[in-house]
Design an enzyme around this catalytic site. Structure first.
Site, short mmCIF file in Angstrom:
data_model
loop_
_atom_site.label_atom_id
_atom_site.label_comp_id
_atom_site.label_asym_id
_atom_site.label_seq_id
_atom_site.Cartn_x
_atom_site.Cartn_y
_atom_site.Cartn_z
N CYS A 220 74.35 -6.46 93.79
CA CYS A 220 72.89 -6.28 93.88
C CYS A 220 72.41 -6.18 95.33
O CYS A 220 71.29 -5.73 95.59
CB CYS A 220 72.17 -7.42 93.17
SG CYS A 220 72.68 -7.58 91.46
N HIS B 158 65.14 -7.95 95.73
CA HIS B 158 65.96 -7.48 94.60
C HIS B 158 65.28 -7.93 93.31
O HIS B 158 64.88 -9.09 93.19
CB HIS B 158 67.36 -8.06 94.72
CG HIS B 158 68.16 -7.93 93.47
ND1 HIS B 158 68.22 -6.76 92.75
CD2 HIS B 158 68.91 -8.85 92.78
CE1 HIS B 158 68.98 -6.95 91.68
NE2 HIS B 158 69.40 -8.21 91.67
N ASN C 30 66.80 -5.38 85.56
CA ASN C 30 67.53 -5.60 86.82
C ASN C 30 68.59 -4.50 86.96
O ASN C 30 69.61 -4.53 86.29
CB ASN C 30 68.16 -7.00 86.76
CG ASN C 30 69.08 -7.29 87.93
OD1 ASN C 30 69.55 -6.40 88.63
ND2 ASN C 30 69.37 -8.57 88.13
N1 COA Z 1 67.26 -16.40 74.40
C1 COA Z 1 66.76 -17.56 73.94
N2 COA Z 1 67.17 -18.76 74.36
C2 COA Z 1 68.14 -18.79 75.29
C3 COA Z 1 68.71 -17.61 75.81
C4 COA Z 1 68.25 -16.39 75.33
N3 COA Z 1 68.71 -15.22 75.78
N4 COA Z 1 69.64 -17.95 76.73
C5 COA Z 1 69.65 -19.30 76.79
N5 COA Z 1 68.75 -19.80 75.91
C6 COA Z 1 68.42 -21.21 75.66
C7 COA Z 1 69.57 -22.13 75.91
O1 COA Z 1 70.35 -22.26 74.75
C8 COA Z 1 68.87 -23.41 76.28
O2 COA Z 1 68.43 -24.04 75.11
P1 COA Z 1 68.37 -25.66 74.99
O3 COA Z 1 67.38 -26.11 76.03
O4 COA Z 1 67.90 -25.89 73.58
O5 COA Z 1 69.77 -26.15 75.26
C9 COA Z 1 67.64 -22.95 77.04
O6 COA Z 1 67.40 -21.58 76.62
C10 COA Z 1 67.78 -22.98 78.54
O7 COA Z 1 69.01 -22.36 78.89
P2 COA Z 1 69.36 -22.01 80.38
O8 COA Z 1 70.65 -21.29 80.43
O9 COA Z 1 69.23 -23.27 81.20
O10 COA Z 1 68.18 -20.99 80.72
P3 COA Z 1 67.44 -20.74 82.08
O11 COA Z 1 66.14 -21.40 82.13
O12 COA Z 1 68.36 -20.96 83.24
O13 COA Z 1 67.15 -19.18 81.96
C11 COA Z 1 68.05 -17.17 82.84
C12 COA Z 1 68.23 -18.29 81.82
C13 COA Z 1 69.27 -16.23 82.77
C14 COA Z 1 66.77 -16.41 82.52
C15 COA Z 1 67.92 -17.78 84.26
O14 COA Z 1 68.94 -18.71 84.49
C16 COA Z 1 67.96 -16.74 85.34
O15 COA Z 1 67.14 -15.87 85.40
N6 COA Z 1 68.89 -16.89 86.30
C17 COA Z 1 69.00 -15.97 87.37
C18 COA Z 1 69.68 -14.77 86.89
C19 COA Z 1 69.55 -13.64 87.82
O16 COA Z 1 68.56 -13.46 88.46
N7 COA Z 1 70.60 -12.89 87.88
C20 COA Z 1 70.64 -11.73 88.63
C21 COA Z 1 71.31 -11.98 89.88
S1 COA Z 1 71.74 -10.43 90.51
#
Ligand code: COA
Length: 338
Positions: free
Chosen positions: A127, A263, A294
């Site tokens: 990225c 980004h 993204n």
């Molecule tokens: N849909 C619904 N629920 C989901 C899910 C989805 N796609 N993915 C995870 N969950 C649930 C999990 O099971 C968890 O449930 P629980 O609280 O009952 O255990 C809850 O949501 C939180 O999970 P978590 O993995 O901690 O989510 P998060 O708040 O970290 O959000 C992302 C997930 C991916 C949106 C976030 O971590 C993110 O944006 N990270 C950065 C990613 C990024 O920018 N990447 C690009 C870099 S180039």
């Protein structure tokens, strides 16, 4: 003897200024709303919008190849700059989703554009690839190694995204963006602040290497995996510091900026960075992710080009570009909008 000092290599001693002379983009044509992907990942439109800011994303059709999208974005940038393809003497393509390992797609792009045998090579910085490309292009122009350099960020991440993976299926997207970098009377590209954090290399990576795929007798392209939460925390914390260092090295303050074009990883990361930097109200923030998703190396030029088209960015504006991704690799610089 030819009049030169023996044993002394000939170099242009004078560094010149570099700037972005034109911008271009190409959006993959298939609009994929959250509703289309939620069933496979047991998610909801509301969850995706709240956690990432993504309403819909762009995915490529079979004919929208990495090469095709690169050429379209490059032509847009050349038109914007008023430069002919044959004046381009280097083409840099930043991508992680050109699935032919060699030759570099840049050579095919340079040929299809009609450059006069330009130097052409691909770079892999995920990225952060576009900002790496801008830094390289700027130095090539400044040192006199090249005169007009096309930098293209392009991805077809839909090819390497697992549609059943809850952590990535809703994030990644396809498209291309380009910038034409050339000589200028005034500096138009500030110093790059870049680096990598290899300790975090497992945060975003290809699931397995090609030899493992073959050894397992699989016919599947290896997918991307991501540990979303650690990436989020790393990006929000580390990138605010990189942004501050970039402004300092450029010799400007946040209030001197007109645009913040990070980004397009996740709208919440963008908001967290803007808060940490204490960005003044007048700085316009790129939010292209809402309708594009993204698109990795393509995300910054896609966003910046759109801001110009929408009248949100104007010629002469100062924009802070900052990007991070797999590696974890990052790069940032301040540029003047052409
Ligand atoms: N849909 C619904 N629920 C989901 C899910 C989805 N796609 N993915 C995870 N969950 C649930 C999990 O099971 C968890 O449930 P629980 O609280 O009952 O255990 C809850 O949501 C939180 O999970 P978590 O993995 O901690 O989510 P998060 O708040 O970290 O959000 C992302 C997930 C991916 C949106 C976030 O971590 C993110 O944006 N990270 C950065 C990613 C990024 O920018 N990447 C690009 C870099 S180039």
């Amino acid at each position: 003897m030819n009049g030169r000092e023996p044993g002394r290599l000939v170099r242009d001693e004078q560094l010149r200024h570099s700037a972005i002379l034109g911008l271009g983009h190409y959006r993959a044509s298939r609009v994929v709303p959250n509703a289309e992907i939620v069933e496979a990942i047991d998610s909801s439109d509301e969850w995706i919008q709240q956690r990432s800011g993504i309403i819909e994303r762009r995915w490529a059709t079979p004919s929208e190849t990495v090469q095709m999208m690169s050429v379209a974005a490059a032509r847009d940038a050349l038109d914007d700059a008023g430069i002919e393809a044959r004046q381009v003497d280097a083409v840099i393509v930043a991508t992680i989703s050109h699935l032919m390992q060699t030759p570099a797609v840049a050579t095919a792009v340079a040929h299809e554009l009609g450059t006069d045998r330009a130097a052409a090579f691909d770079i892999s910085a995920a990225c952060a690839g576009f900002c790496h490309g801008i830094a390289l292009a700027s130095d090539l122009v400044r040192a006199g190694s090249s005169t007009h350099v096309l930098v293209i960020g392009v991805e077809r991440l839909s090819d390497i995204t697992d549609p059943t993976d809850r952590g990535t299926a809703f994030i990644f997207a396809d498209g291309a963006g380009a910038a034409l970098v050339g000589p200028a009377d005034e500096p138009g590209i500030g110093p790059v602040v870049w680096g990598s954090d290899g300790e975090a290399q497992d945060y975003i990576r290809q699931r397995e290497d090609w030899r493992d795929v073959v050894a397992a007798g699989s016919t599947r392209i290896p997918h991307l995996t991501m540990q979303g939460n650690p990436v989020f925390r790393w990006a929000a914390f580390t990138m605010a510091k990189v942004a501050a260092e970039t402004l300092e090295r450029t010799g400007i303050k946040a209030e001197d900026l007109d645009l913040f074009v990070p980004h397009q990883a996740n709208m919440r990361i963008t908001d967290a960075m803007a808060r940490a930097m204490n960005l003044p109200e007048h700085v316009r923030i790129a939010r292209d992710i809402a309708h594009q998703g993204n698109a990795s190396a393509a995300s910054i030029p896609l966003a910046l080009r759109q801001m110009v088209k929408d009248g949100e960015a104007h010629s002469g504006d100062l924009a802070l570009l900052i990007a991070f991704g797999a590696g974890l690799a990052y790069a940032a610089q301040v540029v003047r909008v052409p």
